[in-house]
Design an enzyme around this catalytic site. Structure first.
Site, short mmCIF file in Angstrom:
data_model
loop_
_atom_site.label_atom_id
_atom_site.label_comp_id
_atom_site.label_asym_id
_atom_site.label_seq_id
_atom_site.Cartn_x
_atom_site.Cartn_y
_atom_site.Cartn_z
N HIS A 79 0.84 -1.20 0.00
CA HIS A 79 0.00 0.00 0.00
C HIS A 79 0.87 1.25 0.00
O HIS A 79 1.81 1.35 0.78
CB HIS A 79 -0.91 0.00 1.24
CG HIS A 79 -1.69 1.26 1.42
ND1 HIS A 79 -1.58 2.05 2.54
CD2 HIS A 79 -2.59 1.86 0.61
CE1 HIS A 79 -2.40 3.09 2.42
NE2 HIS A 79 -3.02 3.00 1.26
N SER A 80 0.59 2.18 -0.90
CA SER A 80 1.18 3.50 -0.90
C SER A 80 2.72 3.43 -0.98
O SER A 80 3.26 2.87 -1.92
CB SER A 80 0.70 4.28 0.33
OG SER A 80 0.95 5.65 0.21
N TYR A 81 3.43 3.98 0.02
CA TYR A 81 4.90 3.90 0.03
C TYR A 81 5.40 2.48 -0.18
O TYR A 81 6.45 2.27 -0.81
CB TYR A 81 5.44 4.46 1.36
CG TYR A 81 6.74 3.84 1.81
CD1 TYR A 81 7.92 4.12 1.15
CD2 TYR A 81 6.77 2.93 2.88
CE1 TYR A 81 9.13 3.53 1.54
CE2 TYR A 81 7.95 2.34 3.28
CZ TYR A 81 9.14 2.63 2.61
OH TYR A 81 10.31 2.03 2.99
#
Length: 243
Positions: A79-81
């Site tokens: 997720h994300s980073y």
């Protein structure tokens, strides 16, 4: 992919394994084996934050879980980073342990090119603000934003705000070197969370629609779908794993 997939879920910046609390039981109830890792220096491991915690530390966190649990055919979700993290994991495991991974799922996540950093596609204003915030901590970390930027409000916003912890800064400008062809040898899915769309993910959204080989799916929810739409996310992950 078998009917009983194995998931390893990797959270984004400022979060921890806690953010998957609503998704893990749904995946397990659907017959999957599911694990969530907390990266060093955040969540319940915030006390381990030092200037040495970097992207390679987080890559090893995930590989350590996969090795310790003796997992194979893993659907690795970042997720994300953590799009940076799972890319580095895939590069190493595809070389060292072919068969460890079955698919990569970038959940509204960073999608790096070789030699780029998490910060590379961010606007100059974002890079400057995060660097300035980290300077206030002596370069150790930078604080989380209010969870409203992830499209959360009410009790969900409060729940995330209470649990977020500062993000290690050493990894922000750290380039990731990897073999793009090796990583692209795995099936790759990008889940685009569009309502509201987080601006820092915009370059990744464009990239996966321009490059061949990507499965692109959309969710009509904000950047933290594991909080705002856990049932829909679990269903989508099971569908992706079965493909």
């Amino acid at each position: 992919m078998t009917a009983s997939p194995t998931f390893v879920l990797v959270h984004g910046a400022w979060h921890g394994a806690w953010c998957w609390r609503r998704v893990l039981p749904l995946l397990r109830q659907a017959g999957a084996e599911a694990h969530a890792v907390t990266l060093t220096g955040v969540g319940e491991r915030a006390h381990l934050l030092t200037p040495a915690v970097d992207l390679h530390t987080h890559i090893q966190d995930v590989i350590g879980l996969i090795d310790a649990e003796e997992l194979s055919d893993v659907v690795l979700v970042g997720h994300s980073y953590a799009g940076m993290v799972i890319t580095g994991v895939a590069d190493r495991l595809q070389q060292q342990r072919p068969g460890a991974l079955a698919r990569l799922v970038y959940l509204d996540a960073s999608v790096p090119d070789p030699g780029t950093a998490w910060s590379t596609p961010h606007s100059p204003d974002t890079r400057q603000a995060r660097s300035a915030a980290a300077a206030a901590s002596g370069g150790l970390s930078f604080p989380p934003p209010d969870a409203s930027v992830f499209g959360l409000d009410g009790a969900d916003r409060d729940w995330v705000n209470r649990r977020q912890t500062p993000q290690p800064f050493a990894l922000y400008h750290q380039p990731l070197q990897f073999d793009a062809a090796r990583v692209a040898g795995l099936p790759r899915t990008f889940i685009d969370c569009t309502a509201p769309a987080l601006p820092t993910i915009a370059p990744a959204r464009l990239k996966v629609r321009q490059e061949p080989g990507w499965q692109v799916l959309e969710m009509q929810t904000g950047h933290d779908p594991m909080v705002s739409a856990p049932l829909e996310l679990a269903h989508l992950l099971m569908q992706v794993a079965a493909a």
